[in-house]
Design an enzyme around this catalytic site. Structure first.
Site, PDB file in Angstrom:
ATOM      1  N   HIS A  21       0.808  -1.229   0.000  1.00 56.39           N
ATOM      2  CA  HIS A  21       0.000   0.000   0.000  1.00 56.39           C
ATOM      3  C   HIS A  21       0.833   1.266   0.000  1.00 56.39           C
ATOM      4  CE1 HIS A  21      -3.943  -1.880   1.014  1.00 56.39           C
ATOM      5  NE2 HIS A  21      -3.163  -2.809   1.540  1.00 56.39           N
ATOM      6  N   LYS A  32      -7.597  13.993   4.759  1.00 58.54           N
ATOM      7  CA  LYS A  32      -6.724  12.812   4.679  1.00 58.54           C
ATOM      8  C   LYS A  32      -5.687  12.964   5.781  1.00 58.54           C
ATOM      9  CE  LYS A  32      -5.915  14.188   0.363  1.00 58.54           C
ATOM     10  NZ  LYS A  32      -6.190  12.979  -0.406  1.00 58.54           N
ATOM     11  N   ARG A  33      -4.896  11.928   6.040  1.00 62.27           N
ATOM     12  CA  ARG A  33      -3.823  12.090   7.015  1.00 62.27           C
ATOM     13  C   ARG A  33      -2.898  13.222   6.605  1.00 62.27           C
ATOM     14  NH1 ARG A  33      -3.279   8.306  11.421  1.00 62.27           N
ATOM     15  NH2 ARG A  33      -1.246   9.262  11.724  1.00 62.27           N
ATOM     16  N   LYS A  56       1.495  14.317   0.762  1.00 59.52           N
ATOM     17  CA  LYS A  56       0.129  14.648   0.334  1.00 59.52           C
ATOM     18  C   LYS A  56      -0.029  16.141   0.057  1.00 59.52           C
ATOM     19  CE  LYS A  56      -1.866  10.783   3.009  1.00 59.52           C
ATOM     20  NZ  LYS A  56      -2.651   9.956   2.079  1.00 59.52           N
ATOM     21  N   THR A  65      -8.311   6.668  -1.633  1.00 59.34           N
ATOM     22  CA  THR A  65      -9.673   6.149  -1.732  1.00 59.34           C
ATOM     23  C   THR A  65     -10.665   7.272  -1.453  1.00 59.34           C
ATOM     24  OG1 THR A  65      -9.347   5.353   0.526  1.00 59.34           O
ATOM     25  CG2 THR A  65      -9.240   3.713  -1.225  1.00 59.34           C
ATOM     26  N   LYS A 107     -14.431   8.455  -3.200  1.00 54.84           N
ATOM     27  CA  LYS A 107     -15.654   8.808  -2.464  1.00 54.84           C
ATOM     28  C   LYS A 107     -16.175  10.160  -2.917  1.00 54.84           C
ATOM     29  CE  LYS A 107     -13.703   6.136   1.284  1.00 54.84           C
ATOM     30  NZ  LYS A 107     -12.779   6.199   2.431  1.00 54.84           N
TER      31      LYS A 107
HETATM   32  C1  26W Z   1       3.889   2.409  10.634  1.00 56.71           C
HETATM   33  C2  26W Z   1       4.020   1.577   9.448  1.00 56.71           C
HETATM   34  C3  26W Z   1       3.012   1.803   8.418  1.00 56.71           C
HETATM   35  C4  26W Z   1       3.402   1.741   7.121  1.00 56.71           C
HETATM   36  C5  26W Z   1       2.479   1.886   6.136  1.00 56.71           C
HETATM   37  C6  26W Z   1       1.702   2.037   8.741  1.00 56.71           C
HETATM   38  C7  26W Z   1       0.768   2.191   7.750  1.00 56.71           C
HETATM   39  C8  26W Z   1       1.161   2.111   6.444  1.00 56.71           C
HETATM   40  C9  26W Z   1       0.124   2.163   5.371  1.00 56.71           C
HETATM   41  C10 26W Z   1       0.640   1.479   4.150  1.00 56.71           C
HETATM   42  C11 26W Z   1      -0.354   3.517   5.088  1.00 56.71           C
HETATM   43  C12 26W Z   1      -1.612   3.520   4.274  1.00 56.71           C
HETATM   44  O1  26W Z   1      -2.683   3.610   4.833  1.00 56.71           O
HETATM   45  N1  26W Z   1      -1.499   3.497   2.944  1.00 56.71           N
HETATM   46  C13 26W Z   1      -2.602   3.882   2.101  1.00 56.71           C
HETATM   47  O2  26W Z   1      -3.329   2.745   1.690  1.00 56.71           O
HETATM   48  C14 26W Z   1      -4.481   3.122   0.969  1.00 56.71           C
HETATM   49  C15 26W Z   1      -5.264   1.873   0.667  1.00 56.71           C
HETATM   50  O3  26W Z   1      -4.596   1.106  -0.271  1.00 56.71           O
HETATM   51  C16 26W Z   1      -4.115   3.884  -0.285  1.00 56.71           C
HETATM   52  O4  26W Z   1      -5.284   4.320  -0.906  1.00 56.71           O
HETATM   53  C17 26W Z   1      -3.236   5.088   0.064  1.00 56.71           C
HETATM   54  O5  26W Z   1      -2.779   5.710  -1.113  1.00 56.71           O
HETATM   55  C18 26W Z   1      -2.078   4.642   0.905  1.00 56.71           C
HETATM   56  O6  26W Z   1      -1.325   5.760   1.354  1.00 56.71           O
END
Ligand code: 26W
Length: 851
Positions: A395, A586-587, A592, A696, A700
């Site tokens: 992701h 978003k975060r 971003k 995502t 929406k």
């Molecule tokens: C702390 C480690 C860690 C590393 C990566 C925590 C969380 C992550 C995730 C990969 C972050 C995340 O939420 N990624 C998002 O995933 C969504 C669903 O696929 C995508 O739509 C977003 O672009 C992506 O940033």
């Protein structure tokens, strides 16, 4: 607007007499819920009211007249749950009997959002509940608002998991979602003088009617210790793991109801508890206080969700969490979901374990360990089974987001697993050397074990090597994953790589969140779109129908009024009427580029107060930000502070009155998203190209009739292709241009020097205008942009400003804008998570829907 008072019956004692008299706490609980036929007598207002009052009386122990809103909410939740109960039991029985292949979705996060609205929708109980509660003098909306959402995720990845399990249930596909029942979910964000202050998320405090704990089905999870070799009866060398501590995993089941189809799948979240080993006599003879502390130690494992999104901290507790839920889940599936005599050589016929990013990847050595150490498989047999049972979704593209666990830590916590990982790596390197003889550099590049900066396990490599399929989450992302993140692996195993573009559930994010638009759509093309979203295409001709457009615009206005009321009550924010509603939620992350949006706002403001732009030439606009920053992410927190200061200054300046407003409601979450997104006109999707895996939120917004201003990044690419260039405001460099600029050397300061508009905006921040004269308060943010600007916000600034001018031009032509908005809805059916699930099923999972 729904009436927040009790439908005119402010005093419950004045309730109407029909059907909702308290039956008294002494009533025998005879409700036949578990056997209720789908269309049985309980599907009546009277039946509902009886059940509701019964729950209020017996489960809450209060009479209606003495009940609090929370009592009423809990009773209502239980009532709805009771309706779903028969279907849930039925689903479980049928799935078990059919012995079909199940999806085991392994995810450390599920960002579910409120449950009640979704359960009412899925069971078609909205009208009955509404009427029944009205008879009791209660208001459904008020009770719905009482629910605290389970925020068991950070952002996109967690919300995606929630959309996926909704789709699978709706599509009749057997699935168990496995995860962690965090006692504290994502923190509650507050602002103190504009700065983010985190508060604990006590989502369980007022009761949690949606969960079913099963302490009887607890599972033991081991940690630490060492391993020993021994010879088994056949003289084969085998390994024993002798752990030195353990905890219990207690399963909590949650219903995942399909939409109007009678299926209810299960989400099983694990909660950590101390085992007997922590009891005073065995563990700490006599030292009661120490024993209790030890218990706390065990329970810490599921205490809190790590609020880091994309920067792993390498914390021991996080690895404990990962192994904890994965070990519980595998054990649960093998021991409780399969028949006693099931031959595990055929495990892949009964489950496909989907790894939601690298967080659950420790499941790979865990399954190897179970098969070899417990079930007596030899290595090759175990590997053959394991590699058929896992698929991996990545992701991210940010290198710093890829988890690498130090071998020191992994070996201390899970010595047997580290041994197995080393053996897997040996096998991988052997294969690589065989395929590319003499290419030692390649072998070193592909090693699961990294040597620098410290020895560590690259979880993404482990997952890629073990998985049947590896997928990215949007077309561009999957391409970049192959070309840039895992090029050696994709060269060696090209067929293993695939793309599944993300999707979102139309149930929650259109049908539930946008009732007015949903009604209009259903009146126009029928209700089938809710489970067949491509049918939104049938709306296309209506984009040219003035009458339809008027109704479409009226729905948007209704959503804006609803949002205004929410923000007024929730945050004390006044939303002006008739503004273009420009939303970035978003975060908070540098990639971003909330800072780019902010520079645009500051620039508009600066041009007005410096007299360069007559205020009446501004399109009346309200910019809404919503974003949480990881608590340890300084730059992100400073950016939040700056946004809040700009919001306060701009919104208070009489020169901008009625023309420009900035709002930043705290604690953006799923519940707020459901109000914000349907009201939005403009969706901000402005990450640096090549950085956002998919997004995502972008989907929406489009589905709710907002137009996107966005870069060629993530799923924006596909949104633009589908809705058409004319109905999407593209700006900025594309990914190859970003790479090129990076290669030739990016100098942000030159953009500042060469662009007077940009310079004026940054200078205004530097002047202390937004910080009460303090010229250094935002140095970190501004100098980061000027000196490094890793995500090239300054390079894309002019292009962004130009695109915003095109936005304003279109918005000035109401018909043209609405037409574009309708076409966005009509052409976004592809972004249903039902479609994503279909692709996983066909290309990755090879499972079958039931019936
Ligand atoms: C702390 C480690 C860690 C590393 C990566 C925590 C969380 C992550 C995730 C990969 C972050 C995340 O939420 N990624 C998002 O995933 C969504 C669903 O696929 C995508 O739509 C977003 O672009 C992506 O940033």
């Amino acid at each position: 607007m729904p009436d927040a008072t009790l439908n005119g019956h402010a005093n419950p004692a004045e309730q109407p007499t029909t059907g909702c008299r308290d039956l008294g706490p002494a009533r025998t609980p005879t409700h036949p819920v578990a056997t209720a036929p789908v269309n049985g007598p309980l599907f009546s207002v009277d039946g509902f009211v009886k059940e509701f009052i019964h729950e209020l009386n017996t489960a809450q122990g209060v009479a209606l007249a003495r009940s609090s809103v929370n009592d009423q909410y809990l009773a209502l939740a239980r009532t709805v749950k009771n309706y779903l109960m028969a279907r849930w039991l039925d689903t479980n029985r049928k799935t078990r009997e059919a012995k079909v292949k199940t999806v085991g979705y392994l995810s450390a996060e599920y960002l579910l959002g409120r449950q009640l609205g979704n359960a009412l929708l899925a069971s078609d109980l909205n009208e009955i509940a509404d009427k029944g509660l009205e008879l009791c003098g209660l208001d459904l909306v008020t009770l719905r608002n009482q629910e605290v959402e389970p925020g068991l995720g950070n952002g996109g990845l967690g919300r995606l998991a929630a959309c996926f399990i909704d789709s699978l249930a709706t599509m009749n596909v057997p699935c168990i979602g496995y995860g962690i029942r965090y006692e504290y979910g994502i923190f509650r964000q507050t602002f103190v003088d504009g700065r983010q202050v985190e508060q604990p998320d006590t989502w369980l405090a007022l009761g949690s009617p949606w969960e079913f704990p099963h302490p009887d089905a607890s599972v033991q999870v081991n940690f630490g210790g060492h391993t020993e070799k021994y010879r088994d009866a056949d003289g084969k060398e085998r390994t024993h793991w002798l752990p030195d501590w353990n905890v219990l995993g207690v399963p909590y089941n949650y219903m995942v109801p399909g939409y109007l189809n009678g299926r209810v799948n299960t989400l099983r979240l694990w909660s950590a508890q101390a085992t007997k080993a922590f009891d005073l006599p065995t563990f700490n003879a006599g030292d009661y206080a120490q024993a209790v502390r030890a218990q706390t130690f065990a329970e810490n494992i599921s205490k809190v969700l790590y609020p880091e999104d994309s920067t792993p901290q390498g914390k021991e507790l996080r690895l404990q969490q990962q192994y904890f839920f994965v070990a519980c889940s595998l054990r649960d599936f093998i021991d409780n979901e399969l028949e006693d005599d099931f031959d595990l050589h055929h495990l892949d016929e009964r489950i496909i374990l989907q790894l939601n990013d690298t967080h659950p990847v420790i499941a790979v050595p865990e399954l190897m360990r179970i098969l070899m150490d417990e079930k007596g498989f030899d290595w090759d047999e175990a590997w053959a089974v394991t590699t058929k049972c896992f698929a991996y979704t990545c992701h991210t593209l940010l290198p710093e987001a890829l988890e690498v666990w130090p071998t020191e830590l992994l070996g201390r916590l899970l010595p047997r697993h580290l041994e197995i990982i080393y053996a897997i790596n040996e096998q991988l390197l052997e294969e690589v050397r065989e395929a590319y003889p003499g290419d030692e550099l390649r072998a070193r590049r592909m090693s699961i074990i990294a040597e620098f900066p410290e020895r560590g396990v690259r979880m993404a490599y482990l997952a890629t090597y073990a998985a049947t399929k590896v997928n990215g989450v949007a077309a561009l992302h999957s391409q970049l994953l192959r070309d840039k993140v895992l090029p050696d692996f994709s060269e060696m195993w090209p067929d293993r790589f695939t793309n599944v573009t993300n999707g979102v559930t139309p149930r929650r994010f259109v049908k539930m969140a946008n009732p007015k638009l949903s009604e209009l759509i259903s009146d126009t093309i029928g209700g089938g779109w809710v489970t067949d979203l491509e049918r939104l295409r049938e709306l296309e001709p209506f984009a040219d129908d003035p009458d339809f457009r008027a109704q479409f615009a009226a729905a948007k206005d209704w959503n804006k009024r609803r949002l205004a009321e929410v923000l007024r009550k929730r945050d004390g924010i006044d939303l002006p009427d008739g503004h273009l509603l420009d939303v970035m939620v978003k975060r908070l992350h540098e990639y971003k580029r909330q800072s780019l949006k902010l520079l645009h706002v500051v620039s508009l403001y600066e041009q007005v107060i410096s007299g360069k732009l007559p205020v009446d030439q501004l399109t009346p606009r309200t910019v809404v930000f919503g974003a949480k920053a990881a608590p340890g992410y300084k730059m992100a927190k400073d950016t939040i502070h700056l946004i809040n200061r700009v919001a306060a200054t701009v919104s208070a300046d009489p020169r901008l009155e009625g023309r420009l407003k900035v709002a930043f409601p705290a604690n953006y979450n799923v519940t707020l998203a459901e109000k914000l997104i349907p009201a939005a006109d403009l969706s901000e999707q402005i990450s640096l190209a090549g950085m956002e895996a998919s997004g995502t939120g972008n989907m929406k917004f489009a589905l709710n009739g907002a137009l996107t201003i966005g870069t060629d990044d993530g799923a924006n690419v596909e949104i633009r292709e589908l809705v058409g260039d004319k109905h999407f405001f593209l700006f900025g460099m594309n990914e190859p241009q970003v790479a090129e600029l990076g290669a030739k050397g990016y100098n942000p300061e030159s953009y500042y020097e060469d662009n007077p508009q940009l310079k004026a905006a940054l200078d205004l921040v530097l002047s202390g205008h937004f910080s009460g004269g303090d010229q250094h308060l935002f140095d970190a943010v501004v100098y980061n942009l000027l000196n490094s600007d890793r995500f090239m916000a300054l390079a894309d600034f002019q292009s962004y400003v130009d695109a915003q001018a095109r936005v304003e031009e279109r918005y000035a032509d109401t018909d043209a804008w609405t037409r574009s908005a309708v076409l966005n809805v009509a052409r976004s059916g592809f972004f249903s998570s039902d479609r994503s699930m279909r692709e996983y099923i066909q290309r990755i999972w090879h499972t079958q829907p039931m019936m």
